[in-house]
Design a protein around this motif. Structure first.
Motif, mmCIF file in Angstrom:
data_model
loop_
_atom_site.group_PDB
_atom_site.id
_atom_site.type_symbol
_atom_site.label_atom_id
_atom_site.label_comp_id
_atom_site.label_asym_id
_atom_site.label_seq_id
_atom_site.Cartn_x
_atom_site.Cartn_y
_atom_site.Cartn_z
ATOM 1 N N SER A 194 12.253 -18.223 -9.392
ATOM 2 C CA SER A 194 12.955 -19.122 -8.447
ATOM 3 C C SER A 194 14.363 -18.665 -8.122
ATOM 4 O O SER A 194 15.031 -19.268 -7.277
ATOM 5 C CB SER A 194 12.987 -20.549 -8.992
ATOM 6 O OG SER A 194 11.750 -21.154 -8.760
ATOM 7 N N VAL A 195 14.838 -17.628 -8.801
ATOM 8 C CA VAL A 195 16.131 -17.046 -8.445
ATOM 9 C C VAL A 195 16.089 -16.662 -6.957
ATOM 10 O O VAL A 195 17.061 -16.836 -6.221
ATOM 11 C CB VAL A 195 16.408 -15.794 -9.312
ATOM 12 C CG1 VAL A 195 17.689 -15.107 -8.884
ATOM 13 C CG2 VAL A 195 16.442 -16.171 -10.779
ATOM 14 N N ALA A 196 14.919 -16.193 -6.519
ATOM 15 C CA ALA A 196 14.757 -15.786 -5.115
ATOM 16 C C ALA A 196 14.918 -16.973 -4.168
ATOM 17 O O ALA A 196 15.191 -16.797 -2.983
ATOM 18 C CB ALA A 196 13.392 -15.126 -4.924
ATOM 19 N N LYS A 197 14.737 -18.203 -4.691
ATOM 20 C CA LYS A 197 14.899 -19.392 -3.841
ATOM 21 C C LYS A 197 16.309 -19.934 -3.911
ATOM 22 O O LYS A 197 16.619 -20.977 -3.352
ATOM 23 C CB LYS A 197 13.928 -20.490 -4.290
ATOM 24 C CG LYS A 197 12.475 -20.103 -4.242
ATOM 25 C CD LYS A 197 11.638 -21.274 -4.753
ATOM 26 C CE LYS A 197 10.193 -20.879 -4.955
ATOM 27 N NZ LYS A 197 9.460 -21.891 -5.723
ATOM 28 N N GLY A 198 17.164 -19.278 -4.702
ATOM 29 C CA GLY A 198 18.561 -19.700 -4.779
ATOM 30 C C GLY A 198 18.881 -20.543 -5.995
ATOM 31 O O GLY A 198 19.913 -21.216 -6.025
ATOM 32 N N GLU A 199 18.014 -20.538 -7.015
ATOM 33 C CA GLU A 199 18.309 -21.329 -8.207
ATOM 34 C C GLU A 199 19.532 -20.751 -8.924
ATOM 35 O O GLU A 199 19.684 -19.534 -9.026
ATOM 36 C CB GLU A 199 17.103 -21.329 -9.153
ATOM 37 C CG GLU A 199 17.294 -22.281 -10.325
ATOM 38 C CD GLU A 199 16.005 -22.560 -11.084
ATOM 39 O OE1 GLU A 199 15.553 -23.722 -11.072
ATOM 40 O OE2 GLU A 199 15.459 -21.628 -11.679
ATOM 41 N N THR A 200 20.372 -21.640 -9.466
ATOM 42 C CA THR A 200 21.561 -21.150 -10.184
ATOM 43 C C THR A 200 21.145 -20.642 -11.562
ATOM 44 O O THR A 200 20.096 -20.999 -12.096
ATOM 45 C CB THR A 200 22.600 -22.271 -10.396
ATOM 46 O OG1 THR A 200 21.993 -23.288 -11.204
ATOM 47 C CG2 THR A 200 23.108 -22.841 -9.094
ATOM 48 N N LEU A 201 22.061 -19.862 -12.147
ATOM 49 C CA LEU A 201 21.825 -19.364 -13.500
ATOM 50 C C LEU A 201 21.724 -20.540 -14.474
ATOM 51 O O LEU A 201 20.860 -20.570 -15.349
ATOM 52 C CB LEU A 201 22.988 -18.444 -13.899
ATOM 53 C CG LEU A 201 22.865 -17.804 -15.274
ATOM 54 C CD1 LEU A 201 21.720 -16.811 -15.330
ATOM 55 C CD2 LEU A 201 24.168 -17.111 -15.657
ATOM 56 N N LYS A 202 22.593 -21.527 -14.283
ATOM 57 C CA LYS A 202 22.595 -22.692 -15.167
ATOM 58 C C LYS A 202 21.219 -23.372 -15.184
ATOM 59 O O LYS A 202 20.666 -23.662 -16.247
ATOM 60 C CB LYS A 202 23.663 -23.676 -14.690
ATOM 61 C CG LYS A 202 23.653 -25.001 -15.411
ATOM 62 C CD LYS A 202 24.688 -25.946 -14.821
ATOM 63 C CE LYS A 202 24.539 -27.332 -15.403
ATOM 64 N NZ LYS A 202 25.480 -28.278 -14.811
ATOM 65 N N ASP A 203 20.662 -23.607 -14.015
ATOM 66 C CA ASP A 203 19.368 -24.305 -13.959
ATOM 67 C C ASP A 203 18.268 -23.452 -14.575
ATOM 68 O O ASP A 203 17.408 -23.964 -15.303
ATOM 69 C CB ASP A 203 19.018 -24.670 -12.507
ATOM 70 C CG ASP A 203 19.921 -25.790 -11.967
ATOM 71 O OD1 ASP A 203 20.824 -26.223 -12.712
ATOM 72 O OD2 ASP A 203 19.725 -26.212 -10.821
ATOM 73 N N THR A 204 18.290 -22.158 -14.288
ATOM 74 C CA THR A 204 17.274 -21.271 -14.868
ATOM 75 C C THR A 204 17.363 -21.332 -16.393
ATOM 76 O O THR A 204 16.347 -21.469 -17.084
ATOM 77 C CB THR A 204 17.481 -19.813 -14.381
ATOM 78 O OG1 THR A 204 17.457 -19.802 -12.958
ATOM 79 C CG2 THR A 204 16.410 -18.882 -14.914
ATOM 80 N N ILE A 205 18.575 -21.254 -16.918
ATOM 81 C CA ILE A 205 18.753 -21.212 -18.375
ATOM 82 C C ILE A 205 18.369 -22.553 -19.007
ATOM 83 O O ILE A 205 17.726 -22.600 -20.059
ATOM 84 C CB ILE A 205 20.215 -20.837 -18.725
ATOM 85 C CG1 ILE A 205 20.496 -19.391 -18.300
ATOM 86 C CG2 ILE A 205 20.523 -21.042 -20.202
ATOM 87 C CD1 ILE A 205 19.646 -18.322 -18.967
ATOM 88 N N LYS A 206 18.718 -23.652 -18.348
ATOM 89 C CA LYS A 206 18.353 -24.960 -18.914
ATOM 90 C C LYS A 206 16.832 -25.101 -18.996
ATOM 91 O O LYS A 206 16.307 -25.631 -19.968
ATOM 92 C CB LYS A 206 18.976 -26.093 -18.079
ATOM 93 C CG LYS A 206 20.460 -26.275 -18.397
ATOM 94 C CD LYS A 206 21.071 -27.464 -17.703
ATOM 95 C CE LYS A 206 21.134 -28.716 -18.542
ATOM 96 N NZ LYS A 206 22.022 -28.672 -19.691
ATOM 97 N N MET A 207 16.147 -24.602 -17.988
ATOM 98 C CA MET A 207 14.679 -24.631 -18.016
ATOM 99 C C MET A 207 14.144 -23.728 -19.116
ATOM 100 O O MET A 207 13.373 -24.150 -19.968
ATOM 101 C CB MET A 207 14.097 -24.123 -16.683
ATOM 102 C CG MET A 207 14.407 -24.945 -15.480
ATOM 103 S SD MET A 207 13.873 -26.635 -15.667
ATOM 104 C CE MET A 207 12.160 -26.377 -16.022
ATOM 105 N N VAL A 208 14.563 -22.464 -19.065
ATOM 106 C CA VAL A 208 13.977 -21.469 -19.964
ATOM 107 C C VAL A 208 14.286 -21.810 -21.420
ATOM 108 O O VAL A 208 13.452 -21.605 -22.301
ATOM 109 C CB VAL A 208 14.471 -20.050 -19.582
ATOM 110 C CG1 VAL A 208 14.062 -19.029 -20.619
ATOM 111 C CG2 VAL A 208 13.929 -19.661 -18.219
ATOM 112 N N SER A 209 15.462 -22.394 -21.672
ATOM 113 C CA SER A 209 15.770 -22.698 -23.070
ATOM 114 C C SER A 209 14.958 -23.900 -23.553
ATOM 115 O O SER A 209 14.921 -24.194 -24.742
ATOM 116 C CB SER A 209 17.272 -22.864 -23.299
ATOM 117 O OG SER A 209 17.724 -24.119 -22.873
ATOM 118 N N GLY A 210 14.282 -24.570 -22.638
ATOM 119 C CA GLY A 210 13.308 -25.590 -23.046
ATOM 120 C C GLY A 210 11.966 -24.979 -23.426
ATOM 121 O O GLY A 210 11.160 -25.620 -24.102
#
Ligand code: NCD
Length: 353
Positions: free
Chosen positions: A77-93
């Motif tokens: 979803s980085v390609a859709k403009g997701e921020t690093l913060k949101d990616t990390i909050k998801m992945v760390s779940g």
């Protein structure tokens, strides 16, 4: 150690423990088959990688753990403009440990502010690459019995080479290491690295020629010119091919020299050097896998830390480094640090001017 963002996150005692675990793994890998059983590692690679990505993957698999992630951010979803913060909050779940490589300097630090699980910096732009340093230190210790007292020549792109910066940082933990910093003038180590060496009393000399210092070296650490980090392609053209280690040049070097390279090599080491017993760069890559096993066996088994306190975001200091994470992730807190009386960005270390 909760995260590994910079080699300074590790104390000397933590390094000694990590190295002892690494030796134990190398000597009896069968004893560690279940060290990460049931654990999951996220490999987020926003930049190309062969060794670092594969060695983290194989390290986790050899410890009985699992790995997921991406090697191309365009598939996330980085390609859709997701921020690093949101990616990390998801992945760390989803994961027990996060390994990340990015072109943005300070990105792993930024991620660590939002992650519930340990974050490992697998390279942030031209800034730091502490797990390559683990590979480097394991190589020196295993093959030469230790790091203290070594004379190390680092050669190539010392401005943009993150492996060099992390290696220098590690040397505050050892005694009497001397550096020859071999580069063209325009590719010398950044100011914040010079400040660091001055502050910690690390002996170093900047030179432009390789051959004149080669006979004095215990370790020659070659690096490639980092083409992707040049703003001006003409400057890259001027610098490429400037240092090439050949068998002929090695004739003047010590018998017990270690020729190291984080790899990939472009043209800075002739292939005819590969068969010289002093060339240890492929062994270094394998040592890196064992070092990463020792690291993951610790970090992937740490308890999750659910974050309850909000991160105090605010107007962040204006960092002029165009590759700093604060340029693109605008919600970050205003972190600064002091070095030699200068105020520096708390993410990328560049002086705030
Ligand atoms: C290095 C890197 O990515 O910084 N490679 C690696 O991780 N082994 C060195 C480089 O790219 O030149």
């Amino acid at each position: 150690m909760r995260h590994l963002i910079d080699f300074g996150d590790m104390t000397r005692a933590e390094w000694d423990t990590l190295y002892q675990r690494c030796e134990a793994i190398m000597d009896a890998p069968g004893d560690y088959l279940d060290a990460c059983r049931g654990k999951v590692c996220a490999n987020l690679f926003y930049e190309p990688s062969t060794r670092t990505n594969f060695s983290f993957q194989t390290a986790m698999l050899r410890l009985g753990g699992q790995v997921f992630g991406f090697a191309d951010p365009q598939s996330s979803s980085v390609a859709k403009g997701e921020t690093l913060k949101d990616t990390i909050k998801m992945v760390s779940g989803y994961a027990d440990v996060i390994v990340m490589r990015t072109p943005w300097e300070g990105a792993a630090k930024a991620a660590s502010l939002y992650s519930n699980v340990p974050v490992v910096n697998a390279g942030d732009g031209g800034h730091m690459h502490p797990t390559q340093t683990i590979a480097d230190l394991v190589t020196m210790t295993r093959l030469r019995g230790g790091v203290d007292g070594l004379t190390i020549g680092v050669c190539g792109d010392l401005k943009n080479g993150r492996t060099v910066h992390s290696l220098i940082k590690a040397m505050e933990k050892f005694q009497n290491v001397r550096f020859y910093l071999i580069s063209p003038r325009e590719l010398g180590v950044p100011g914040y690295m010079k400040d660091f060496m001055r502050q910690r009393g690390i002996q170093h000399l900047e030179v432009t020629g390789l051959e004149s210092v080669l006979p004095q070296l215990d370790v020659l650490y070659m690096t490639r010119i980092q083409r992707e980090r040049f703003v001006d392609p003409l400057e890259y053209k001027r610098c490429k091919g400037i240092y090439v280690l050949t068998r002929g040049k090695l004739a003047r070097a010590k018998e017990e020299l270690l020729v190291m390279h984080p790899l990939p090599r472009v043209d800075e080491i002739d292939v005819d050097v590969d068969d010289d017993p002093r060339a240890v760069y492929f062994r270094q890559a394998r040592f890196g896998m064992f070092g990463r096993m020792a690291l993951l066996a610790d970090l992937a088994n740490q308890p999750r830390q659910e974050r309850t306190e909000p991160v105090a975001i605010g107007c962040h200091p204006i960092c002029r480094n165009p590759r700093c994470i604060t340029q693109t992730e605008l919600y970050l807190p205003p972190l600064t640090k002091e070095a030699e009386g200068k105020t520096c960005c708390g993410f990328c270390d560049k002086e705030l001017t």
